[in-house]
Design a protein around this motif. Structure first.
Motif, mmCIF file in Angstrom:
data_model
loop_
_atom_site.group_PDB
_atom_site.id
_atom_site.type_symbol
_atom_site.label_atom_id
_atom_site.label_comp_id
_atom_site.label_asym_id
_atom_site.label_seq_id
_atom_site.Cartn_x
_atom_site.Cartn_y
_atom_site.Cartn_z
ATOM 1 N N LEU A 186 42.176 33.688 40.022
ATOM 2 C CA LEU A 186 41.842 32.280 39.686
ATOM 3 C C LEU A 186 41.587 32.230 38.305
ATOM 4 O O LEU A 186 41.292 31.221 37.545
ATOM 5 C CB LEU A 186 40.509 32.072 40.399
ATOM 6 C CG LEU A 186 40.648 31.470 41.779
ATOM 7 C CD1 LEU A 186 39.418 31.404 42.559
ATOM 8 C CD2 LEU A 186 41.510 30.191 41.969
ATOM 9 N N ASP A 187 41.678 33.546 37.570
ATOM 10 C CA ASP A 187 41.412 33.357 36.043
ATOM 11 C C ASP A 187 42.589 32.744 35.450
ATOM 12 O O ASP A 187 42.556 32.091 34.311
ATOM 13 C CB ASP A 187 41.393 34.861 35.587
ATOM 14 C CG ASP A 187 41.174 34.936 34.134
ATOM 15 O OD1 ASP A 187 42.080 35.372 33.292
ATOM 16 O OD2 ASP A 187 40.052 34.549 33.551
ATOM 17 N N GLY A 188 43.728 32.816 36.113
ATOM 18 C CA GLY A 188 44.778 32.081 35.554
ATOM 19 C C GLY A 188 45.862 32.899 34.945
ATOM 20 O O GLY A 188 46.980 32.636 34.567
ATOM 21 N N ARG A 189 45.318 34.151 34.452
ATOM 22 C CA ARG A 189 46.171 35.190 33.952
ATOM 23 C C ARG A 189 47.046 36.138 34.802
ATOM 24 O O ARG A 189 46.137 36.644 35.671
ATOM 25 C CB ARG A 189 45.430 35.794 32.758
ATOM 26 C CG ARG A 189 44.840 34.771 31.559
ATOM 27 C CD ARG A 189 44.348 35.521 30.536
ATOM 28 N NE ARG A 189 42.697 35.728 31.172
ATOM 29 C CZ ARG A 189 41.816 36.255 30.266
ATOM 30 N NH1 ARG A 189 41.990 36.515 28.953
ATOM 31 N NH2 ARG A 189 40.568 36.573 30.833
ATOM 32 N N PRO A 190 48.133 36.646 34.562
ATOM 33 C CA PRO A 190 48.756 37.488 35.409
ATOM 34 C C PRO A 190 47.987 38.939 35.243
ATOM 35 O O PRO A 190 47.415 39.198 34.176
ATOM 36 C CB PRO A 190 50.033 37.556 34.679
ATOM 37 C CG PRO A 190 50.271 36.547 33.976
ATOM 38 C CD PRO A 190 49.110 36.177 33.454
ATOM 39 N N LEU A 191 47.770 39.637 36.401
ATOM 40 C CA LEU A 191 46.931 41.077 36.323
ATOM 41 C C LEU A 191 48.264 41.929 36.812
ATOM 42 O O LEU A 191 48.766 41.735 37.811
ATOM 43 C CB LEU A 191 45.869 40.705 36.952
ATOM 44 C CG LEU A 191 44.544 39.859 36.438
ATOM 45 C CD1 LEU A 191 43.383 39.842 37.480
ATOM 46 C CD2 LEU A 191 44.335 40.272 35.230
ATOM 47 N N ALA A 192 47.725 43.234 36.310
ATOM 48 C CA ALA A 192 48.745 44.287 36.990
ATOM 49 C C ALA A 192 48.034 44.648 38.406
ATOM 50 O O ALA A 192 46.831 44.331 38.588
ATOM 51 C CB ALA A 192 48.494 45.438 35.749
ATOM 52 N N ALA A 193 48.695 45.298 39.226
ATOM 53 C CA ALA A 193 48.460 45.966 40.250
ATOM 54 C C ALA A 193 47.079 46.714 40.294
ATOM 55 O O ALA A 193 45.978 46.723 40.974
ATOM 56 C CB ALA A 193 49.565 46.764 41.022
ATOM 57 N N VAL A 204 28.199 27.888 34.416
ATOM 58 C CA VAL A 204 28.169 27.079 33.102
ATOM 59 C C VAL A 204 29.444 26.585 32.764
ATOM 60 O O VAL A 204 29.744 25.443 32.555
ATOM 61 C CB VAL A 204 27.134 27.624 32.117
ATOM 62 C CG1 VAL A 204 27.509 26.939 30.811
ATOM 63 C CG2 VAL A 204 25.833 27.962 32.433
ATOM 64 N N ALA A 205 30.532 27.478 32.715
ATOM 65 C CA ALA A 205 31.786 27.435 32.286
ATOM 66 C C ALA A 205 32.589 28.203 32.631
ATOM 67 O O ALA A 205 32.585 29.621 32.555
ATOM 68 C CB ALA A 205 31.936 27.084 30.890
ATOM 69 N N ARG A 206 33.708 27.924 33.418
ATOM 70 C CA ARG A 206 34.791 28.945 33.583
ATOM 71 C C ARG A 206 36.161 28.056 33.966
ATOM 72 O O ARG A 206 36.197 27.100 33.864
ATOM 73 C CB ARG A 206 34.485 29.412 35.226
ATOM 74 C CG ARG A 206 34.484 28.164 36.251
ATOM 75 C CD ARG A 206 34.212 28.954 37.455
ATOM 76 N NE ARG A 206 34.146 28.092 38.795
ATOM 77 C CZ ARG A 206 33.340 27.012 38.920
ATOM 78 N NH1 ARG A 206 32.242 26.888 38.369
ATOM 79 N NH2 ARG A 206 33.588 26.128 39.812
ATOM 80 N N THR A 207 37.028 28.851 34.074
ATOM 81 C CA THR A 207 38.447 28.321 34.277
ATOM 82 C C THR A 207 38.534 28.280 35.971
ATOM 83 O O THR A 207 38.160 29.305 36.756
ATOM 84 C CB THR A 207 39.611 29.184 33.927
ATOM 85 O OG1 THR A 207 39.444 30.496 34.149
ATOM 86 C CG2 THR A 207 39.617 29.109 32.312
ATOM 87 N N CYS A 208 39.268 27.272 36.419
ATOM 88 C CA CYS A 208 39.855 27.196 37.956
ATOM 89 C C CYS A 208 41.304 27.037 37.810
ATOM 90 O O CYS A 208 41.911 26.239 37.482
ATOM 91 C CB CYS A 208 39.135 25.804 38.255
ATOM 92 S SG CYS A 208 39.836 25.298 39.970
ATOM 93 N N THR A 263 32.928 38.456 31.573
ATOM 94 C CA THR A 263 33.232 38.165 33.244
ATOM 95 C C THR A 263 34.446 37.212 33.167
ATOM 96 O O THR A 263 34.704 36.228 32.518
ATOM 97 C CB THR A 263 31.797 37.463 33.228
ATOM 98 O OG1 THR A 263 30.957 37.865 32.963
ATOM 99 C CG2 THR A 263 31.972 36.991 34.820
ATOM 100 N N ARG A 264 35.026 37.918 34.147
ATOM 101 C CA ARG A 264 36.596 37.211 34.603
ATOM 102 C C ARG A 264 36.143 35.789 34.634
ATOM 103 O O ARG A 264 35.418 35.501 35.567
ATOM 104 C CB ARG A 264 37.114 38.204 35.626
ATOM 105 C CG ARG A 264 38.758 37.807 35.642
ATOM 106 C CD ARG A 264 39.242 38.641 36.913
ATOM 107 N NE ARG A 264 39.125 39.750 36.873
ATOM 108 C CZ ARG A 264 39.750 40.741 36.151
ATOM 109 N NH1 ARG A 264 40.654 40.405 35.386
ATOM 110 N NH2 ARG A 264 39.540 42.013 36.253
ATOM 111 N N ARG A 265 37.202 34.925 34.366
ATOM 112 C CA ARG A 265 37.322 33.425 34.653
ATOM 113 C C ARG A 265 35.854 32.730 33.690
ATOM 114 O O ARG A 265 36.054 31.653 33.493
ATOM 115 C CB ARG A 265 36.907 33.039 35.904
ATOM 116 C CG ARG A 265 37.894 33.546 36.954
ATOM 117 C CD ARG A 265 37.588 33.095 38.280
ATOM 118 N NE ARG A 265 37.719 31.493 38.395
ATOM 119 C CZ ARG A 265 37.039 31.009 39.339
ATOM 120 N NH1 ARG A 265 36.524 31.529 40.537
ATOM 121 N NH2 ARG A 265 37.111 29.815 39.488
ATOM 122 N N ALA A 266 35.075 33.443 33.217
ATOM 123 C CA ALA A 266 34.020 32.734 32.429
ATOM 124 C C ALA A 266 34.211 32.358 30.896
ATOM 125 O O ALA A 266 34.992 33.119 30.407
ATOM 126 C CB ALA A 266 32.625 33.667 32.296
#
Length: 238
Positions: free
Chosen positions: A30-37, A112-116, A214-217
């Motif tokens: 949900l961070d929106g960025r591609p992640l490795a396995a 407070v603030a994050r990416t959806c 923090t991921r997404r924050a």
């Protein structure tokens, strides 16, 4: 005459989401960025082999897709629609029990603030959306009150252009232009769609928000606080 399908078979999707490890992987994405396995394995707390099996199921189920960069493979959510489904489930799910100071701090940052997926959420996202509507920069169409269908006003097009977002270009995206989704933590709407993604990406690019550990924050910067207030009449606590 053939029978019409009146109901969607959501059981296979529900089964994919029912596993804790797969749910953790999808939440990380949900961070929106591609992640490795490997990154997804650590996020889920499972071995590389187990993560590979879970990712195979998510691929087969159409929840994620693979992005290849040279010899490397990265995973991301297949679409913004998948992200909306995960956020919707989060709203009716019990919160994760906080057992450490770090977890408490992470939860506060996300609140407070994050990416959806690729647009601004949390307190900041809700306040930003309200400022755009209240300031007459966007307006709801005929379905604006339901799941949100919004148009940019002339005033909004000028203001968005002022920070480098070309609304005409955003309209060319092969996805919904502008809508809203009910925020997971705030229970109020924030802006989504191609417009929400473009504005969020631009605000990060010009340093109004910064990605944290923090991921997404996201963290609001002093420059961002001034910019949001001056450009959009949106006042957020720093």
């Amino acid at each position: 005459m053939g029978e019409h399908v009146l109901e969607a078979n959501f059981a296979p999707v529900a089964a994919l989401l029912a596993d804790r490890a797969r749910a953790a992987m999808l939440s990380a994405l949900l961070d929106g960025r591609p992640l490795a396995a490997g990154e997804l394995a650590r996020a889920a707390g499972v071995s590389a082999q187990t993560a590979s099996a879970h990712l195979g199921r998510l691929l087969d189920g159409g929840m994620v897709t693979v992005v290849k960069q040279g010899r490397h493979r990265y995973y991301r959510l297949r679409s913004a629609e998948i992200a909306q489904v995960i956020e919707a489930i989060s709203r009716i799910s019990p919160p994760v029990e906080v057992r450490s100071l770090r977890q408490s701090r992470d939860a506060k940052r996300l609140h407070v603030a994050r990416t959806c997926y690729d647009h601004l959420a949390g307190e900041a996202g809700v306040a930003f959306f309200e400022a755009l509507l209240g300031g007459g920069l966007i307006e709801g169409g005929e379905t604006g009150g339901a799941d949100g269908a919004y148009e940019v006003t002339d005033k909004g097009e000028e203001r968005f252009g002022g920070i480098g977002v070309d609304v005409a270009e955003v309209r060319k995206a092969r996805r919904r232009f502008a809508g809203h989704c009910l925020d997971w933590t705030e229970r109020r709407p924030h802006l989504n769609g191609a417009l929400g993604a473009a504005l969020t990406a631009r605000m990060i690019e010009i340093g109004w928000f910064e990605r944290g550990r923090t991921r997404r924050a996201l963290s609001l910067t002093e420059r961002g606080a001034r910019g949001l207030a001056d450009s959009f009449g949106c006042v957020l606590p720093e």
